[in-house]
Design an enzyme around this catalytic site. Structure first.
Site, short mmCIF file in Angstrom:
data_model
loop_
_atom_site.label_atom_id
_atom_site.label_comp_id
_atom_site.label_asym_id
_atom_site.label_seq_id
_atom_site.Cartn_x
_atom_site.Cartn_y
_atom_site.Cartn_z
N LYS A 189 43.28 -0.75 -45.58
CA LYS A 189 42.40 0.41 -45.39
C LYS A 189 41.00 -0.03 -44.95
O LYS A 189 40.35 0.65 -44.15
CB LYS A 189 42.32 1.21 -46.69
CG LYS A 189 41.37 2.43 -46.63
CD LYS A 189 41.77 3.43 -45.55
CE LYS A 189 41.16 4.80 -45.77
NZ LYS A 189 39.73 4.85 -45.93
N GLU A 196 37.99 2.24 -37.17
CA GLU A 196 37.46 3.61 -37.04
C GLU A 196 36.02 3.58 -36.54
O GLU A 196 35.63 4.35 -35.67
CB GLU A 196 37.56 4.30 -38.40
CG GLU A 196 36.98 5.69 -38.50
CD GLU A 196 37.00 6.17 -39.93
OE1 GLU A 196 35.91 6.29 -40.52
OE2 GLU A 196 38.09 6.38 -40.47
#
Length: 326
Positions: A189, A196
């Protein structure tokens, strides 16, 4: 199944709601009593404190901690370690540093308590869309809690199957995956969030160039007044740069074409920094991700249209408010 949830903010509360919609029982606690009351009114069982929560749940218990990374999560996990019994499970679903997970898992294992780290993506849209989950830690605990993860995940949906995966057996297609030992879920993550940052920066810079071509310094014959709301909507339709982040950009520009309600102050939540630290440790060049992180630092000193768009995307996907004004 039954799950305890500590932390009823934007994501914790909606995780509880999605689980209850799927037929699971939830016991909930938050320091904000009104948040507990609200979810109790929707069908959850409210708790006064963590000790009360533990007493309300039959063994083996599973308690999900959905709190900001750092001291508050550390203290909560530590307290749960004193309250829970062998065979119980602690789930950290926030954005903790993966190295903290490794240490916590070892501490809990000595007490017979299982520990799982869940990198959770989905933000404020997860209630309806589902949550993409990257899950590390005790494999037996993961297997036991599979019905919880299956309910929270988006499911196969309408996404076309990937060629070449016909003979692979994995839950990845459903939107959740066991990634390996303790810390691996949050590590995946962490890098996800680093990527991102880079994707968001690319959209922001590109759209800033499209906006800038209208300025008077550009020769009149090459000066264009472009509708960015329409262009982002266009790119959503069959373009190779289409993505959910582009969808969110289109929403932001449709609502506020000049992004006048944003200052351009862009926060970072830590994962981008940790990703760069991991890249340094591994001697992996990460030019784009590093530049995207540094742009966020710069945004706190000067604000361009690109930085306003970054801030707008953060609000759309995660409900994040700007951390400072100028």
């Amino acid at each position: 199944m039954q799950l305890g949830m500590i932390g009823l903010g934007r994501m914790g509360g909606n995780i509880v709601r999605r689980l209850m919609r799927g037929g699971h029982q939830c016991v909930v606690y938050d320091t904000n009593a009104k948040s507990v009351e609200q979810l109790a009114g929707e069908g959850a069982t409210g708790s006064r404190d963590m000790a009360h929560m533990v007493s309300q749940m039959p063994k083996p218990r599973a308690i999900w901690v959905m709190l900001p990374a750092g001291a508050i999560t550390e203290a909560t996990v530590s307290q749960l370690g004193e309250l829970l019994e062998p065979g119980d499970t602690i789930i950290d679903g926030g954005n903790s540093n993966y190295q903290d997970d490794v240490r916590r898992a070892q501490t809990m294992a000595a007490k017979g308590i299982r520990y799982i780290d869940v990198g959770t993506s989905g933000g404020v849209w997860g209630l309806e869309r589902g949550y993409c989950m990257m899950i590390g830690g005790d494999k037996a605990a993961f297997d036991h809690l599979d019905p919880i993860f299956k309910t929270l995940a988006p499911g196969v949906g309408t996404i076309e199957k990937t060629r070449g995966r016909e003979n692979r057996q994995s839950t990845a297609e459903e939107g959740y995956l066991y990634t390996g030992p303790a810390g691996s879920g949050h590590f995946v993550k962490m890098v996800h969030n680093g990527i991102e940052y880079g994707l968001m920066q690319a959209y922001a810079e590109g759209l800033d160039i499209l906006k800038g071509v209208a300025q008077e310094s550009i020769p009149a014959e090459r000066r264009y007044t472009l509708d960015l709301a329409d262009i982002t909507e266009l790119w959503r339709r069959g373009s190779v740069v289409s993505s959910w982040l582009l969808d969110l950009s289109a929403i932001s520009l449709a609502e506020d074409p000049e992004l006048a309600s944003y200052s351009g102050y862009v926060d970072d939540s830590g994962e981008g920094r940790w990703t760069i630290q991991a890249a340094i440790e591994e001697a992996v060049p990460a030019d784009v991700l590093t530049a995207a992180l540094y742009t966020r630092f710069r945004s706190r000193k000067e604000h361009t249209f690109a930085e306003k768009l970054l801030s707008a995307m953060r609000k759309q996907f995660g409900g994040h408010q700007e951390g400072g004004k100028k």
